[in-house]
Write a protein that holds these residues in place. Structure first.
Motif, PDB file in Angstrom:
ATOM      1  N   GLY A  38       0.813  -1.210   0.000  1.00 27.44           N
ATOM      2  CA  GLY A  38       0.000   0.000   0.000  1.00 27.44           C
ATOM      3  C   GLY A  38       0.845   1.257   0.000  1.00 27.44           C
ATOM      4  N   SER A  39       0.352   2.290   0.661  1.00 29.12           N
ATOM      5  CA  SER A  39       1.041   3.574   0.711  1.00 29.12           C
ATOM      6  C   SER A  39       1.978   3.593   1.905  1.00 29.12           C
ATOM      7  CB  SER A  39       0.009   4.704   0.819  1.00 29.12           C
ATOM      8  OG  SER A  39       0.625   5.961   0.761  1.00 29.12           O
ATOM      9  N   GLY A  40       3.294   3.607   1.636  1.00 29.54           N
ATOM     10  CA  GLY A  40       4.240   3.343   2.713  1.00 29.54           C
ATOM     11  C   GLY A  40       5.140   4.469   3.143  1.00 29.54           C
ATOM     12  N   GLY A  41       4.795   5.721   2.812  1.00 29.78           N
ATOM     13  CA  GLY A  41       5.641   6.824   3.236  1.00 29.78           C
ATOM     14  C   GLY A  41       5.842   6.873   4.742  1.00 29.78           C
ATOM     15  N   SER A  42       4.784   6.564   5.486  1.00 27.91           N
ATOM     16  CA  SER A  42       4.876   6.600   6.940  1.00 27.91           C
ATOM     17  C   SER A  42       5.626   5.404   7.512  1.00 27.91           C
ATOM     18  CB  SER A  42       3.475   6.656   7.551  1.00 27.91           C
ATOM     19  OG  SER A  42       2.747   5.479   7.236  1.00 27.91           O
ATOM     20  N   MET A  43       5.963   4.422   6.649  1.00 30.26           N
ATOM     21  CA  MET A  43       6.668   3.237   7.110  1.00 30.26           C
ATOM     22  C   MET A  43       8.187   3.391   7.060  1.00 30.26           C
ATOM     23  SD  MET A  43       4.447   0.997   8.115  1.00 30.26           S
ATOM     24  CE  MET A  43       3.561   2.421   8.752  1.00 30.26           C
ATOM     25  N   VAL A  44       8.663   4.514   6.523  1.00 34.21           N
ATOM     26  CA  VAL A  44      10.104   4.742   6.465  1.00 34.21           C
ATOM     27  C   VAL A  44      10.690   4.807   7.873  1.00 34.21           C
ATOM     28  CG1 VAL A  44      11.903   6.403   5.830  1.00 34.21           C
ATOM     29  CG2 VAL A  44      10.108   5.808   4.187  1.00 34.21           C
ATOM     30  N   ALA A  45      10.047   5.556   8.760  1.00 36.35           N
ATOM     31  CA  ALA A  45      10.572   5.691  10.128  1.00 36.35           C
ATOM     32  C   ALA A  45      10.646   4.345  10.852  1.00 36.35           C
ATOM     33  CB  ALA A  45       9.723   6.692  10.912  1.00 36.35           C
ATOM     34  N   PRO A  46       9.577   3.520  10.838  1.00 35.67           N
ATOM     35  CA  PRO A  46       9.707   2.195  11.465  1.00 35.67           C
ATOM     36  C   PRO A  46      10.772   1.320  10.806  1.00 35.67           C
ATOM     37  CG  PRO A  46       7.389   2.729  11.132  1.00 35.67           C
ATOM     38  CD  PRO A  46       8.179   3.787  10.421  1.00 35.67           C
ATOM     39  N   ALA A  47      10.906   1.432   9.467  1.00 33.11           N
ATOM     40  CA  ALA A  47      11.912   0.630   8.773  1.00 33.11           C
ATOM     41  C   ALA A  47      13.322   1.027   9.205  1.00 33.11           C
ATOM     42  CB  ALA A  47      11.757   0.766   7.265  1.00 33.11           C
ATOM     43  N   LEU A  48      13.542   2.327   9.407  1.00 29.65           N
ATOM     44  CA  LEU A  48      14.854   2.801   9.837  1.00 29.65           C
ATOM     45  C   LEU A  48      15.203   2.295  11.241  1.00 29.65           C
ATOM     46  CD1 LEU A  48      14.734   6.461   8.498  1.00 29.65           C
ATOM     47  CD2 LEU A  48      16.404   4.717   7.838  1.00 29.65           C
ATOM     48  N   LYS A  49      14.182   2.033  12.051  1.00 27.34           N
ATOM     49  CA  LYS A  49      14.429   1.539  13.407  1.00 27.34           C
ATOM     50  C   LYS A  49      14.604   0.018  13.439  1.00 27.34           C
ATOM     51  CE  LYS A  49      11.706   5.231  15.559  1.00 27.34           C
ATOM     52  NZ  LYS A  49      10.468   5.540  16.339  1.00 27.34           N
ATOM     53  N   SER A  50      14.320  -0.636  12.316  1.00 28.23           N
ATOM     54  CA  SER A  50      14.391  -2.094  12.258  1.00 28.23           C
ATOM     55  C   SER A  50      15.753  -2.554  11.757  1.00 28.23           C
ATOM     56  CB  SER A  50      13.291  -2.626  11.324  1.00 28.23           C
ATOM     57  OG  SER A  50      13.643  -2.420   9.967  1.00 28.23           O
ATOM     58  N   VAL A  51      15.908  -3.870  11.608  1.00 29.62           N
ATOM     59  CA  VAL A  51      17.155  -4.427  11.083  1.00 29.62           C
ATOM     60  C   VAL A  51      17.197  -4.354   9.554  1.00 29.62           C
ATOM     61  CG1 VAL A  51      17.508  -5.990  13.023  1.00 29.62           C
ATOM     62  CG2 VAL A  51      16.155  -6.751  11.052  1.00 29.62           C
ATOM     63  N   ALA A  52      16.077  -3.997   8.930  1.00 27.50           N
ATOM     64  CA  ALA A  52      16.013  -3.955   7.467  1.00 27.50           C
ATOM     65  C   ALA A  52      16.803  -2.779   6.920  1.00 27.50           C
ATOM     66  CB  ALA A  52      14.565  -3.860   7.005  1.00 27.50           C
ATOM     67  N   ARG A  53      17.417  -2.999   5.758  1.00 34.64           N
ATOM     68  CA  ARG A  53      18.094  -1.903   5.074  1.00 34.64           C
ATOM     69  C   ARG A  53      17.423  -1.601   3.729  1.00 34.64           C
ATOM     70  NH1 ARG A  53      19.454  -0.729   9.137  1.00 34.64           N
ATOM     71  NH2 ARG A  53      18.149   0.944   8.400  1.00 34.64           N
ATOM     72  N   VAL A  54      16.361  -2.350   3.436  1.00 29.78           N
ATOM     73  CA  VAL A  54      15.568  -2.127   2.223  1.00 29.78           C
ATOM     74  C   VAL A  54      14.099  -2.188   2.609  1.00 29.78           C
ATOM     75  CG1 VAL A  54      14.973  -2.965  -0.091  1.00 29.78           C
ATOM     76  CG2 VAL A  54      17.346  -3.113   0.714  1.00 29.78           C
ATOM     77  N   LEU A  55      13.317  -1.215   2.131  1.00 28.71           N
ATOM     78  CA  LEU A  55      11.868  -1.187   2.350  1.00 28.71           C
ATOM     79  C   LEU A  55      11.167  -1.316   1.004  1.00 28.71           C
ATOM     80  CD1 LEU A  55       9.219  -0.599   3.938  1.00 28.71           C
ATOM     81  CD2 LEU A  55       9.702   1.847   3.586  1.00 28.71           C
ATOM     82  N   VAL A  56      10.249  -2.265   0.908  1.00 35.53           N
ATOM     83  CA  VAL A  56       9.420  -2.451  -0.285  1.00 35.53           C
ATOM     84  C   VAL A  56       8.020  -1.961   0.048  1.00 35.53           C
ATOM     85  CG1 VAL A  56       8.492  -4.099  -1.943  1.00 35.53           C
ATOM     86  CG2 VAL A  56      10.764  -4.475  -0.951  1.00 35.53           C
TER      87      VAL A  56
END
Length: 268
Positions: A189-207
């Motif tokens: 879906g629309s994931g602009g707001s998911m950048v911040a949680p992704a940065l706090k996670s172990v992931a280095r790539v967000l799809v």
């Protein structure tokens, strides 16, 4: 079978209590007492889906995205939402949407998307609560998980295109994943707001989808590569999954069709 009975089956899979406060899933038009012998499943209640439902003799339209998000003061043919609602009601088609409740519910959108990429050891990207069945396991929007093998950002982009059958993806900051990474976050879906949680996670790539210029370059500046697979690009998996679920639950009593796969974006 009555529409209300089918709604009960849908809400066993994705209870409305999972939905975000701002969302509007549920029976948005039509009658719970309506007899249903044919269902059309689509991502959106757009003009094409509404016309397919009418011309195909559907008794019920099921979509992922709700046609109605905000209170309506008028329902008439003066705008596209009113026209679609009038068409559905005029054809006595009951219209139901399951949105963030489907995104969050265990075994639904987040898990399905992660499975497409072969992710393991998954956890919610953004926690919204706990599993209504167990009361202990965390649930939420998106997933973070481990790839089957370490991959570069470019390889992950290719994997996303292949697994979701996409004509193209766009990407920001692939240089931050020039070396193979093990963990990926995916948020359909629309994931602009998911950048911040992704940065706090172990992931280095967000799809995800719907990434704007500034969101993309700002994520890259912070070391996160973002692969924009399109809002529809990842969420179209809703159609085949829900069609299969309903066919299993309803058997021969109800026919279930899906709208054709049609990506709204074009690269010219």
């Amino acid at each position: 079978m009555r529409c209300g009975e089918i709604i009960r089956i849908l809400e066993e899979l994705a209870p409305r209590d999972y939905a975000c406060d701002w969302d509007n899933p549920g029976l948005l038009a039509g009658r719970r007492a309506k007899g249903v012998r044919k269902i059309l499943v689509a991502v959106d209640a757009d003009d094409e889906a509404v016309e397919l439902a009418v011309q195909g003799g559907a008794d019920m339209l099921l979509t992922h995205h709700p046609l109605i998000f905000h209170p309506l003061k008028q329902i008439n043919d003066g705008d596209f939402i009113g026209r679609r609602l009038l068409t559905l009601i005029g054809a006595d088609i009951s219209y139901y949407a399951m949105h963030t409740n489907f995104d969050i519910a265990p075994g639904c959108m987040g898990d399905l998307a992660a499975e497409r990429l072969g992710l393991s050891g998954c956890a919610p990207l953004e926690v919204t609560g706990t599993d209504l069945r167990t009361g202990t396991e965390l649930v939420g929007i998106g997933k973070v998980g481990r790839l089957p093998r370490p991959m570069t950002g470019a390889e992950i982009a290719g994997l996303v295109k292949e697994r979701f059958g996409l004509p193209f993806v766009t990407a920001y900051g692939l240089e931050t994943a020039a070396e193979p990474v093990e963990y990926v976050a995916i948020s359909p879906g629309s994931g602009g707001s998911m950048v911040a949680p992704a940065l706090k996670s172990v992931a280095r790539v967000l799809v995800t989808g719907d990434i704007g210029h500034h969101t993309g370059i700002d994520a890259a500046a912070q070391g996160l590569a973002v692969i924009d697979a399109g809002h529809y690009g990842v969420e179209h998996i809703f159609m085949d999954f829900m069609a299969g679920y309903l066919r299993e639950k309803l058997g021969d009593e109800v026919t279930v069709d899906t709208a054709p796969l049609r990506f709204p974006e074009r690269v010219l």
